[in-house]
Design a protein around this motif. Structure first.
Motif, PDB file in Angstrom:
ATOM      1  N   TYR A   7      -7.389  17.913 -18.512  1.00 57.78           N
ATOM      2  CA  TYR A   7      -5.902  17.887 -18.632  1.00 57.78           C
ATOM      3  C   TYR A   7      -5.403  16.731 -19.339  1.00 57.78           C
ATOM      4  O   TYR A   7      -4.330  16.749 -20.286  1.00 57.78           O
ATOM      5  CB  TYR A   7      -5.440  17.869 -17.221  1.00 57.78           C
ATOM      6  N   ALA A   8      -5.824  15.744 -19.277  1.00 61.44           N
ATOM      7  CA  ALA A   8      -5.688  14.186 -20.124  1.00 61.44           C
ATOM      8  C   ALA A   8      -5.858  14.696 -21.551  1.00 61.44           C
ATOM      9  O   ALA A   8      -4.932  14.136 -22.310  1.00 61.44           O
ATOM     10  CB  ALA A   8      -6.501  13.250 -19.569  1.00 61.44           C
ATOM     11  N   ARG A   9      -6.844  15.138 -22.071  1.00 56.97           N
ATOM     12  CA  ARG A   9      -6.796  15.548 -23.464  1.00 56.97           C
ATOM     13  C   ARG A   9      -5.884  16.345 -23.866  1.00 56.97           C
ATOM     14  O   ARG A   9      -5.570  16.443 -25.194  1.00 56.97           O
ATOM     15  CB  ARG A   9      -8.237  16.198 -23.608  1.00 56.97           C
ATOM     16  N   ARG A  10      -5.276  17.278 -23.155  1.00 59.12           N
ATOM     17  CA  ARG A  10      -4.339  18.203 -23.532  1.00 59.12           C
ATOM     18  C   ARG A  10      -2.668  17.656 -23.294  1.00 59.12           C
ATOM     19  O   ARG A  10      -1.847  18.283 -23.536  1.00 59.12           O
ATOM     20  CB  ARG A  10      -4.232  19.486 -22.917  1.00 59.12           C
ATOM     21  N   GLY A  11      -2.723  16.468 -22.845  1.00 59.66           N
ATOM     22  CA  GLY A  11      -1.292  15.822 -22.328  1.00 59.66           C
ATOM     23  C   GLY A  11      -0.681  16.609 -21.301  1.00 59.66           C
ATOM     24  O   GLY A  11       0.626  16.516 -21.182  1.00 59.66           O
ATOM     25  N   ILE A  12      -1.513  17.136 -20.464  1.00 57.18           N
ATOM     26  CA  ILE A  12      -0.707  17.993 -19.290  1.00 57.18           C
ATOM     27  C   ILE A  12      -0.897  16.827 -18.109  1.00 57.18           C
ATOM     28  O   ILE A  12      -1.784  16.329 -17.727  1.00 57.18           O
ATOM     29  CB  ILE A  12      -1.574  19.078 -18.906  1.00 57.18           C
ATOM     30  N   GLU A  13       0.506  16.811 -17.584  1.00 57.73           N
ATOM     31  CA  GLU A  13       0.570  15.938 -16.373  1.00 57.73           C
ATOM     32  C   GLU A  13      -0.272  16.639 -15.180  1.00 57.73           C
ATOM     33  O   GLU A  13      -0.416  17.493 -14.879  1.00 57.73           O
ATOM     34  CB  GLU A  13       1.804  15.575 -15.976  1.00 57.73           C
ATOM     35  N   LEU A  14      -0.823  15.665 -14.267  1.00 48.72           N
ATOM     36  CA  LEU A  14      -1.696  15.946 -13.280  1.00 48.72           C
ATOM     37  C   LEU A  14      -0.711  16.364 -12.012  1.00 48.72           C
ATOM     38  O   LEU A  14       0.348  15.768 -11.883  1.00 48.72           O
ATOM     39  CB  LEU A  14      -2.613  15.014 -12.765  1.00 48.72           C
ATOM     40  N   LYS A  15      -1.115  17.205 -11.108  1.00 48.74           N
ATOM     41  CA  LYS A  15      -0.409  17.264 -10.044  1.00 48.74           C
ATOM     42  C   LYS A  15      -0.297  15.970  -8.932  1.00 48.74           C
ATOM     43  O   LYS A  15      -1.131  14.920  -9.430  1.00 48.74           O
ATOM     44  CB  LYS A  15      -1.153  18.231  -8.820  1.00 48.74           C
ATOM     45  N   PRO A  16       0.964  15.863  -8.292  1.00 53.03           N
ATOM     46  CA  PRO A  16       1.008  14.455  -7.646  1.00 53.03           C
ATOM     47  C   PRO A  16      -0.242  13.906  -6.862  1.00 53.03           C
ATOM     48  O   PRO A  16      -0.730  12.893  -6.887  1.00 53.03           O
ATOM     49  CB  PRO A  16       2.251  14.742  -6.722  1.00 53.03           C
ATOM     50  N   GLY A  32     -11.200   6.618 -18.444  1.00 52.30           N
ATOM     51  CA  GLY A  32     -10.531   6.219 -19.560  1.00 52.30           C
ATOM     52  C   GLY A  32      -9.270   6.969 -20.039  1.00 52.30           C
ATOM     53  O   GLY A  32      -9.043   7.179 -20.980  1.00 52.30           O
ATOM     54  N   LEU A  33      -8.592   7.154 -18.922  1.00 57.93           N
ATOM     55  CA  LEU A  33      -7.307   7.674 -19.022  1.00 57.93           C
ATOM     56  C   LEU A  33      -6.326   7.017 -19.840  1.00 57.93           C
ATOM     57  O   LEU A  33      -5.256   7.460 -20.714  1.00 57.93           O
ATOM     58  CB  LEU A  33      -6.959   8.245 -17.871  1.00 57.93           C
ATOM     59  N   GLU A  34      -6.258   5.796 -19.833  1.00 61.42           N
ATOM     60  CA  GLU A  34      -5.424   4.758 -20.296  1.00 61.42           C
ATOM     61  C   GLU A  34      -5.602   4.824 -21.748  1.00 61.42           C
ATOM     62  O   GLU A  34      -4.418   5.234 -22.544  1.00 61.42           O
ATOM     63  CB  GLU A  34      -5.999   3.501 -19.841  1.00 61.42           C
ATOM     64  N   THR A  35      -6.715   4.861 -22.364  1.00 60.46           N
ATOM     65  CA  THR A  35      -7.029   5.097 -23.753  1.00 60.46           C
ATOM     66  C   THR A  35      -6.579   6.510 -24.353  1.00 60.46           C
ATOM     67  O   THR A  35      -5.807   6.538 -25.270  1.00 60.46           O
ATOM     68  CB  THR A  35      -8.665   4.746 -23.835  1.00 60.46           C
ATOM     69  N   ARG A  36      -6.747   7.433 -23.594  1.00 67.57           N
ATOM     70  CA  ARG A  36      -6.571   8.875 -23.964  1.00 67.57           C
ATOM     71  C   ARG A  36      -4.905   8.923 -24.132  1.00 67.57           C
ATOM     72  O   ARG A  36      -4.451   9.457 -25.245  1.00 67.57           O
ATOM     73  CB  ARG A  36      -6.921   9.982 -23.445  1.00 67.57           C
ATOM     74  N   ALA A  37      -4.215   8.437 -23.203  1.00 65.42           N
ATOM     75  CA  ALA A  37      -2.744   8.608 -23.053  1.00 65.42           C
ATOM     76  C   ALA A  37      -2.203   7.959 -24.367  1.00 65.42           C
ATOM     77  O   ALA A  37      -1.290   8.405 -24.837  1.00 65.42           O
ATOM     78  CB  ALA A  37      -2.318   7.994 -21.698  1.00 65.42           C
ATOM     79  N   ALA A  38      -2.893   6.626 -24.588  1.00 67.11           N
ATOM     80  CA  ALA A  38      -2.296   5.893 -25.659  1.00 67.11           C
ATOM     81  C   ALA A  38      -2.601   6.465 -26.994  1.00 67.11           C
ATOM     82  O   ALA A  38      -1.642   6.450 -27.842  1.00 67.11           O
ATOM     83  CB  ALA A  38      -2.765   4.301 -25.646  1.00 67.11           C
ATOM     84  N   VAL A  39      -3.595   7.262 -26.910  1.00 65.17           N
ATOM     85  CA  VAL A  39      -4.092   7.511 -28.638  1.00 65.17           C
ATOM     86  C   VAL A  39      -3.147   9.015 -28.685  1.00 65.17           C
ATOM     87  O   VAL A  39      -2.683   9.331 -29.661  1.00 65.17           O
ATOM     88  CB  VAL A  39      -5.593   7.826 -28.585  1.00 65.17           C
TER      89      VAL A  39
END
Length: 170
Positions: A7-16, A32-39
């Protein structure tokens, strides 16, 4: 873990309930979600995803030409179009091209009365322009050129129809 990365690679928000787990500092370091979200660009920047849809539509455009087939033996040669060069979506199918030709040429026949050819071979109604360009068009340095003509079955039926008319007149 793999699901969250997916989900992170595709920019899809996770369920709460999953987001709470990921937001803990130790989980962020592990995934490593911080890095992926920034890129990664945020695909949800516009409310309906219009920007990404327009971008995809612009990348999908291709140029092609429609010319009458002069090689085929036909009872009636097809006239050329006033503007044979077109730009449209690569997802456009041959059946839609046939309908366009019928409209522009002022014919009242069914789309099956016209054949569209690529490199001299008739192509099926279900094929898209992108598919034709990738699999049938071998002149990669030239613009895609499709030819059109009356289908052989239609030309034969027209010939029979015309010959019965002339017999009745005599």
């Amino acid at each position: 873990q793999d699901e969250k990365d997916f989900y992170a690679r595709r920019g899809i928000e996770l369920k709460p309930e999953y987001a709470e787990e990921v937001n803990s500092p130790e989980k962020k370091r592990k995934t490593g979600l911080e890095t992926r979200a920034a890129v990664m660009p945020n695909r949800n920047s516009s409310p309906s995803g219009v920007a990404s849809t327009l971008e995809t539509a612009m990348n999908d455009q291709l140029d092609f030409q429609l010319e009458p087939d002069r090689c085929g033996i036909s009872i009636q040669q097809m006239p050329p179009l006033n503007n044979p060069s077109l730009r449209t979506s690569g997802r456009l199918r041959v059946n839609s091209i046939k309908k366009y030709l019928l409209q522009k040429l002022g014919l009242k026949d069914a789309p099956s009365s016209i054949e569209v050819l690529c490199n001299g071979d008739p192509i099926g109604d279900e094929l898209s322009l992108t598919f034709i360009l990738r699999t049938r068009w071998f002149n990669t340095n030239k613009i895609l050129t499709l030819k059109y003509r009356l289908s052989e079955e239609f030309a034969v039926s027209q010939r029979k129809f015309n010959s019965t008319d002339t017999e009745e007149e005599s």
